[in-house]
Design an enzyme around this catalytic site. Structure first.
Site, PDB file in Angstrom:
ATOM      1  N   GLN A  21       0.833  -1.199   0.000  1.00  0.00           N
ATOM      2  CA  GLN A  21       0.000   0.000   0.000  1.00  0.00           C
ATOM      3  C   GLN A  21       0.867   1.249   0.000  1.00  0.00           C
ATOM      4  O   GLN A  21       0.533   2.256  -0.635  1.00  0.00           O
ATOM      5  CB  GLN A  21      -0.933   0.004   1.216  1.00  0.00           C
ATOM      6  CG  GLN A  21      -1.961   1.121   1.208  1.00  0.00           C
ATOM      7  CD  GLN A  21      -2.967   0.974   0.073  1.00  0.00           C
ATOM      8  OE1 GLN A  21      -3.306  -0.137  -0.318  1.00  0.00           O
ATOM      9  NE2 GLN A  21      -3.438   2.087  -0.455  1.00  0.00           N
TER      10      GLN A  21
ATOM     11  N   ALA B 188      -5.695   4.965  -0.281  1.00  0.00           N
ATOM     12  CA  ALA B 188      -5.498   5.173   1.154  1.00  0.00           C
ATOM     13  C   ALA B 188      -4.012   5.245   1.474  1.00  0.00           C
ATOM     14  O   ALA B 188      -3.178   4.641   0.794  1.00  0.00           O
ATOM     15  CB  ALA B 188      -6.141   4.041   1.946  1.00  0.00           C
TER      16      ALA B 188
ATOM     17  N   SER C 112      -5.810   1.328   4.910  1.00  0.00           N
ATOM     18  CA  SER C 112      -6.489   0.668   3.798  1.00  0.00           C
ATOM     19  C   SER C 112      -7.218  -0.585   4.257  1.00  0.00           C
ATOM     20  O   SER C 112      -6.669  -1.406   4.996  1.00  0.00           O
ATOM     21  CB  SER C 112      -5.467   0.290   2.715  1.00  0.00           C
ATOM     22  OG  SER C 112      -6.068  -0.508   1.719  1.00  0.00           O
TER      23      SER C 112
ATOM     24  N   HIS D  73      -7.836  -3.014   2.412  1.00  0.00           N
ATOM     25  CA  HIS D  73      -7.216  -4.169   1.754  1.00  0.00           C
ATOM     26  C   HIS D  73      -6.276  -4.912   2.701  1.00  0.00           C
ATOM     27  O   HIS D  73      -6.069  -6.114   2.553  1.00  0.00           O
ATOM     28  CB  HIS D  73      -6.463  -3.720   0.502  1.00  0.00           C
ATOM     29  CG  HIS D  73      -7.355  -3.343  -0.629  1.00  0.00           C
ATOM     30  ND1 HIS D  73      -7.892  -4.259  -1.512  1.00  0.00           N
ATOM     31  CD2 HIS D  73      -7.826  -2.129  -1.027  1.00  0.00           C
ATOM     32  CE1 HIS D  73      -8.632  -3.632  -2.416  1.00  0.00           C
ATOM     33  NE2 HIS D  73      -8.619  -2.346  -2.143  1.00  0.00           N
TER      34      HIS D  73
ATOM     35  N   ASP E 208     -11.125  -5.562  -4.952  1.00  0.00           N
ATOM     36  CA  ASP E 208     -11.574  -4.804  -6.118  1.00  0.00           C
ATOM     37  C   ASP E 208     -11.913  -5.814  -7.216  1.00  0.00           C
ATOM     38  O   ASP E 208     -11.095  -6.688  -7.529  1.00  0.00           O
ATOM     39  CB  ASP E 208     -10.482  -3.859  -6.606  1.00  0.00           C
ATOM     40  CG  ASP E 208     -10.149  -2.790  -5.577  1.00  0.00           C
ATOM     41  OD1 ASP E 208     -11.025  -2.464  -4.765  1.00  0.00           O
ATOM     42  OD2 ASP E 208      -9.005  -2.290  -5.595  1.00  0.00           O
TER      43      ASP E 208
ATOM     44  N   GLU F  18     -16.729   4.233  -5.549  1.00  0.00           N
ATOM     45  CA  GLU F  18     -15.949   3.104  -6.069  1.00  0.00           C
ATOM     46  C   GLU F  18     -16.857   1.880  -6.199  1.00  0.00           C
ATOM     47  O   GLU F  18     -16.968   1.065  -5.280  1.00  0.00           O
ATOM     48  CB  GLU F  18     -14.769   2.786  -5.148  1.00  0.00           C
ATOM     49  CG  GLU F  18     -13.724   3.894  -5.089  1.00  0.00           C
ATOM     50  CD  GLU F  18     -12.477   3.472  -4.334  1.00  0.00           C
ATOM     51  OE1 GLU F  18     -12.390   2.285  -3.953  1.00  0.00           O
ATOM     52  OE2 GLU F  18     -11.592   4.314  -4.122  1.00  0.00           O
TER      53      GLU F  18
ATOM     54  N   HIS G  32     -15.142  -1.673  -5.469  1.00  0.00           N
ATOM     55  CA  HIS G  32     -14.553  -2.035  -4.179  1.00  0.00           C
ATOM     56  C   HIS G  32     -15.632  -2.627  -3.266  1.00  0.00           C
ATOM     57  O   HIS G  32     -16.530  -1.912  -2.815  1.00  0.00           O
ATOM     58  CB  HIS G  32     -13.929  -0.802  -3.523  1.00  0.00           C
ATOM     59  CG  HIS G  32     -13.256  -1.070  -2.213  1.00  0.00           C
ATOM     60  ND1 HIS G  32     -11.892  -0.997  -2.050  1.00  0.00           N
ATOM     61  CD2 HIS G  32     -13.753  -1.413  -0.996  1.00  0.00           C
ATOM     62  CE1 HIS G  32     -11.584  -1.284  -0.794  1.00  0.00           C
ATOM     63  NE2 HIS G  32     -12.706  -1.533  -0.140  1.00  0.00           N
TER      64      HIS G  32
END
Length: 429
Positions: A173, A194, A199, A201, A208, A257, A260
């Site tokens: 990230q 982010a 984040s 993730h 995503d 988004e 996401h």
């Protein structure tokens, strides 16, 4: 006699059966009663786990069970007990900041530890937009199982989705964020990317997704595609939410988004979808700052960002070769001597001038533009000597002995100081 013996034998057998059978029957009865009692106790325990039990929501119970059957699972992920959970409000919900939780809230204010790595990461059996192995294929086990069901549910309706990017480590990230800042600028990057540690993730619960119909792009065109619309309408059936809705930018801090999605479990996903909420609203989270002013180049260091990683390297200046300055003859010696001689001559001349400005003092003011020559308007009897190139003074001119030069000042004409004086600019080192 024989009849009497047979009767006695029958009576003895009956007694034996009674002695053995009655206790056995009693034991069976007790066992059955115990099992039944335990069964009822178990049912009452499950009933207690209806965290938000509300009679007004009774009609949705059967609908929820039908959803579970359609997805081939009686609960959310691997937890069968969660199948009985029904969420009807979020008035007194405690904010979830536990990184291991399926409903942990991570946003621009709530961060994960930089060394946090989920312990149950696996590769879900779904199609991805790339074939090689990468950490961005990983998800936590429960989320991975739900993602497989989501993709299978889409295939059943001719909706083909592809995974693009799931888990991201802190370092990954960091690299993505700094690279985006260099290419897109900080303002654009913070709308979609982010800072490391902030984040979703990194939780292993977000991914995503895109589709071949939009060349697996991650932009708003996916939201307008058939696959994007199906995902928005059906993700909650499998425990996922569209994490950053179009009308929630101010509270989430991110632009819309549609690609996401975030796993939160079926009960919460259903509640968020039906009430048009985002995860922050469910937890009653209110930003303590204006996200548009949150991050700047001045405070990136506070987010663990090295400024050298986000700024383009400064190009070395191109050196333009300069010509060697023209050597002025005796600049350091003769100039001073000439100036001294000129000053002396000027002083002598000024003694002869009855009127006009003195040659000293204000002579330095006339430092620019055309300077009127002291010999302008003369008959030509005096031939001035051309000064050497680059020299700022004009050599003095000695008139012939037979002539006496007595300048008569013109009242309308500005008297120019003798050209022998050097200007201030020329004397400045």
């Amino acid at each position: 006699m024989l009849n009497k013996k047979k009767k006695r034998m029958i009576k003895r057998n009956l007694k034996r059966v009674a002695i053995v059978g009655v206790p056995f029957a009693i034991l069976c009865t007790i066992t059955y009663a115990s099992i039944t009692s335990l069964s009822h106790a178990g049912e009452s325990t499950y009933a207690f786990e209806h965290y938000y039990d509300d009679p007004s929501y009774s009609g949705s119970g059967s609908e929820y069970d039908n959803i579970n059957k359609a997805t081939g699972d009686s609960g959310v992920g691997n937890s069968k007990d969660e199948a009985l959970e029904v969420i009807t409000n979020h008035d007194n919900v405690v904010m979830d900041t536990n990184p291991e939780s399926m409903t942990v809230l991570v946003n621009k204010e709530l961060r994960l530890p930089s060394d946090y790595i989920p312990g149950d990461l696996v590769v879900p059996d779904v199609s991805f937009s790339f074939s090689y192995y990468d950490e961005k294929k990983l998800m936590r086990q429960e989320a991975a199982d739900a993602l497989e069901k989501l993709f299978d549910g889409g295939k059943a309706q001719n909706i083909i989705l592809n995974g693009v990017s799931a888990y991201r480590s802190y370092q990954r990230q960091y690299d993505i964020f700094t690279d985006n800042v260099k290419k897109q600028g900080l303002e654009h990057t913070t709308k979609y990317s982010a800072t490391p540690g902030y984040s979703e993730h990194q939780t292993g619960l977000a991914i995503d997704v895109s589709a071949d119909s939009v060349n697996n792009r991650l932009d708003e065109t996916f939201g307008d595609s058939t696959e994007g619309k199906w995902l928005a309408e059906n993700a909650h059936l499998y425990g996922f939410i569209i994490r950053y809705p179009e009308d929630k930018t101010e509270i989430t801090g991110y632009s819309y988004e549609p690609w996401h999605i975030r796993y939160v479990g079926k009960p919460l996903a259903k509640y968020i979808y039906e009430n048009n909420l985002c995860l922050e609203e469910y937890f009653n989270f209110e930003p303590s700052m204006d996200y548009s002013d949150q991050i700047s180049y001045d405070n990136l260091v506070d987010y663990g960002i090295d400024l050298a990683d986000v700024l383009e390297p400064t190009k070395a200046p191109t050196r333009v070769p300069t010509q060697a300055p023209t050597k002025e003859p005796d600049k350091n010696t003769e100039e001073d001597k000439d100036t001294e001689d000129d000053t002396k001559d000027t002083k002598d001349d000024s003694m002869k001038e009855p009127t006009g400005k003195p040659s000293g003092g204000k002579g330095d003011e006339d430092t620019s533009g055309e300077t009127k020559d002291a010999n302008d308007g003369d008959d030509g009897n005096v031939t001035p000597t051309k000064p050497p190139k680059g020299h700022g003074s004009t050599p003095s001119v000695t008139p012939t002995p037979t002539e006496t030069i007595t300048p008569t000042p013109d009242p309308d004409e500005e008297i120019t100081p003798p050209p022998s004086d050097m200007t201030t600019d020329e004397e400045t080192p």
